[in-house]
Design a protein around this motif. Structure first.
Motif, PDB file in Angstrom:
ATOM      1  N   HIS A  58     -37.417  71.627 -35.986  1.00 26.01           N
ATOM      2  CA  HIS A  58     -36.356  72.335 -36.710  1.00 26.01           C
ATOM      3  C   HIS A  58     -36.943  73.335 -37.685  1.00 26.01           C
ATOM      4  O   HIS A  58     -36.488  74.480 -37.782  1.00 26.01           O
ATOM      5  CB  HIS A  58     -35.489  71.337 -37.490  1.00 26.01           C
ATOM      6  N   VAL A  59     -37.941  72.863 -38.425  1.00 28.35           N
ATOM      7  CA  VAL A  59     -38.544  73.738 -39.440  1.00 28.35           C
ATOM      8  C   VAL A  59     -39.186  74.951 -38.780  1.00 28.35           C
ATOM      9  O   VAL A  59     -39.093  76.071 -39.284  1.00 28.35           O
ATOM     10  CB  VAL A  59     -39.572  72.955 -40.280  1.00 28.35           C
ATOM     11  N   GLU A  60     -39.835  74.718 -37.636  1.00 30.87           N
ATOM     12  CA  GLU A  60     -40.508  75.827 -36.958  1.00 30.87           C
ATOM     13  C   GLU A  60     -39.533  76.921 -36.564  1.00 30.87           C
ATOM     14  O   GLU A  60     -39.870  78.103 -36.556  1.00 30.87           O
ATOM     15  CB  GLU A  60     -41.238  75.319 -35.709  1.00 30.87           C
ATOM     16  N   THR A  61     -38.288  76.510 -36.184  1.00 25.48           N
ATOM     17  CA  THR A  61     -37.310  77.532 -35.801  1.00 25.48           C
ATOM     18  C   THR A  61     -36.944  78.386 -37.015  1.00 25.48           C
ATOM     19  O   THR A  61     -36.608  79.560 -36.877  1.00 25.48           O
ATOM     20  CB  THR A  61     -36.024  76.909 -35.208  1.00 25.48           C
ATOM     21  N   LEU A  62     -37.024  77.797 -38.196  1.00 24.89           N
ATOM     22  CA  LEU A  62     -36.678  78.554 -39.404  1.00 24.89           C
ATOM     23  C   LEU A  62     -37.854  79.378 -39.902  1.00 24.89           C
ATOM     24  O   LEU A  62     -37.718  80.504 -40.343  1.00 24.89           O
ATOM     25  CB  LEU A  62     -36.273  77.597 -40.527  1.00 24.89           C
ATOM     26  N   ASP A  63     -39.037  78.742 -39.848  1.00 20.18           N
ATOM     27  CA  ASP A  63     -40.197  79.359 -40.501  1.00 20.18           C
ATOM     28  C   ASP A  63     -41.463  78.833 -39.846  1.00 20.18           C
ATOM     29  O   ASP A  63     -41.890  77.711 -40.105  1.00 20.18           O
ATOM     30  CB  ASP A  63     -40.163  78.969 -41.997  1.00 20.18           C
ATOM     31  N   LYS A  64     -42.062  79.647 -38.975  1.00 25.47           N
ATOM     32  CA  LYS A  64     -43.191  79.179 -38.178  1.00 25.47           C
ATOM     33  C   LYS A  64     -44.382  78.747 -39.037  1.00 25.47           C
ATOM     34  O   LYS A  64     -45.052  77.748 -38.739  1.00 25.47           O
ATOM     35  CB  LYS A  64     -43.630  80.290 -37.225  1.00 25.47           C
ATOM     36  N   THR A  65     -44.632  79.491 -40.098  1.00 28.74           N
ATOM     37  CA  THR A  65     -45.775  79.159 -40.950  1.00 28.74           C
ATOM     38  C   THR A  65     -45.569  77.801 -41.617  1.00 28.74           C
ATOM     39  O   THR A  65     -46.480  76.983 -41.674  1.00 28.74           O
ATOM     40  CB  THR A  65     -45.954  80.218 -42.060  1.00 28.74           C
ATOM     41  N   ALA A  66     -44.360  77.592 -42.106  1.00 26.91           N
ATOM     42  CA  ALA A  66     -44.078  76.300 -42.756  1.00 26.91           C
ATOM     43  C   ALA A  66     -44.260  75.174 -41.750  1.00 26.91           C
ATOM     44  O   ALA A  66     -44.829  74.125 -42.070  1.00 26.91           O
ATOM     45  CB  ALA A  66     -42.659  76.289 -43.314  1.00 26.91           C
ATOM     46  N   GLY A  67     -43.786  75.395 -40.515  1.00 24.99           N
ATOM     47  CA  GLY A  67     -43.940  74.386 -39.469  1.00 24.99           C
ATOM     48  C   GLY A  67     -45.394  74.049 -39.248  1.00 24.99           C
ATOM     49  O   GLY A  67     -45.778  72.873 -39.146  1.00 24.99           O
ATOM     50  N   GLN A  68     -46.235  75.072 -39.185  1.00 23.58           N
ATOM     51  CA  GLN A  68     -47.669  74.847 -38.977  1.00 23.58           C
ATOM     52  C   GLN A  68     -48.270  74.088 -40.153  1.00 23.58           C
ATOM     53  O   GLN A  68     -49.100  73.198 -39.963  1.00 23.58           O
ATOM     54  CB  GLN A  68     -48.388  76.195 -38.795  1.00 23.58           C
TER      55      GLN A  68
END
Lengths: 205, 197
Positions: A97-107
């Motif tokens: 879910h987070v990656e869909t919003l913000d790829k860097t945060a997901g990583q």
């Protein structure tokens, strides 16, 4: 945080914090800033559930600290509510879910997961099944959280422990060669050498 | 960090790519302990359906990895799908995985041939053991070839056998079965001698 900083500035070789079973922010932050986090579990359902709850709380606490953007923090907050309606059940769901919003945060969340590797000790072991519990928890945590728990050791159930407590004496001084003391020495050795219990050696039929 | 539905057979069983067959079996047994009925460690994290699915995938993984030709084929399919796997799986392509002494004794039983393999695993020759234990090479060969009829008198045998086993860094208790087999052979010989065969 100030307390944590002050502790870090103390001039000792080893500092051991006994955090108890709570999941207050203080306890979670102490656990996260420690060089080595150690989880203790008894071979009982309630204790196992508590340890998982603690891991989940530490996880989400560390995620919240990493996430800067408000939408990401919001998702994390929703995920922590187990009855949430977005179907965010597992850490995998959350990171997706987070990656869909913000790829860097997901990583960065993925990096936090990879960096998180607490040690596990199973206390009051009475059978080989109890010993196997450590390996089972290691596997479950790996599949559910994606984290690598180190199974550092187990402590055999030993009457000497309550006897020493009743005498108000440290176990090691009062009963240095009882099986609990020997188990603890093995754990100490594994901690210092950064080793784990060997499945093949321990659970050979 | 993969969901278990996306993990390959080795990741599901939590074993390295050069895992021995014994390690595959141990991992399988542990998986059933962890996710099977009666487990204490899976239910707080996984639903019953997920546990059932996970066990099915693990059983499938085991069926393939147990079977050496199928395992080889599977390894090739992994590297074909993703060439970055090749360095990680290198060991499986070269020599067969080295078994530990315990694994040798388990898969072959406590036989003279198995003890001989353990000796080779330890990198010891018969003369080295003879030097260390002062037991003649002849008797050591008898032990490894199970030439029971050539064994020394009982009074020496236990002591020789124990010293030989210790020289291999094994616990004499682990290998008592060997002496039991010898006792059975002796009994049979005695009874056939008595009945005049």
């Amino acid at each position: 945080m100030r307390l944590i900083r002050q502790i870090q500035e103390l001039n000792y070789e080893y500092i051991i914090l006994d955090l108890g079973a709570g999941t207050s922010f203080t306890a979670l932050d102490f656990f996260l800033t420690a060089d080595t986090g150690i989880l203790n579990v008894l071979p009982e359902p309630t204790s196992i559930e508590n340890v998982y709850r603690f891991i989940k709380s530490v996880f989400f606490r560390s995620f919240k600290k990493i996430a800067r953007a408000p939408e990401v923090r919001e998702i994390i907050k929703i995920a922590m509510d187990e009855k949430n309606e977005r179907g965010i059940r597992t850490p995998h769901d959350l990171i997706e879910h987070v990656e869909t919003l913000d790829k860097t945060a997901g990583q960065r969340l993925k990096d936090a997961v990879n960096a998180f590797s607490p040690k596990l000790i199973v206390n009051q072991v009475r059978s080989k099944d109890d010993i196997a519990l450590g390996f089972s928890m290691r596997s479950s945590c790996s599949k559910y959280f994606g984290i690598k728990i180190h199974y550092t050791g187990y402590i055999e159930y030993d009457d000497a422990v309550w006897k020493a407590t009743k005498k108000r004496r440290p176990l090691f001084l009062e009963y240095p060669s009882c099986s609990a003391s020997r188990s603890i020495e093995k754990i100490l050795s594994n901690l210092l050498k950064k080793e784990e219990i060997n499945f093949d050696l321990v659970l050979r039929p | 960090m993969k969901r278990f539905t996306d993990q390959n057979y080795y990741e599901l069983l939590d074993i390295p790519y050069d895992a021995t067959q014994a390690q595959v079996e141990s991992a399988h047994a542990l998986a059933w302990k962890t996710y099977g009925p009666g487990s204490l460690t899976a239910y707080p994290l996984f639903s019953t359906e997920e546990q059932v699915l996970l066990l099915k995938k693990i059983d499938d993984a085991c069926l393939v990895l147990r079977d050496i030709p199928r395992r080889k084929e599977y390894n090739e399919s992994l590297t074909q799908a993703d060439s970055s796997m090749i360095p990680r799986m290198k060991e499986t392509k070269s020599s067969p995985p080295r078994l530990s002494p315990e694994e040798i004794l388990k898969t072959e039983g406590i036989t003279g041939a198995a003890l001989s393999k353990v000796r080779e695993l330890r990198g010891l020759t018969l003369s080295e053991i003879a030097d260390k234990t002062r037991i003649s090479v002849t008797y050591l060969i008898c032990i490894e070839k199970e030439q029971f009829e050539k064994f020394p008198p009982d009074t020496y045998l236990r002591s020789y056998f124990t010293q030989y086993v210790r020289a291999l860094s094994l616990d004499p208790k682990q290998v008592e079965d060997y002496l039991n087999a010898y006792d059975r052979w002796k009994e049979k010989k005695e009874s056939s001698r008595r009945s005049g065969i």
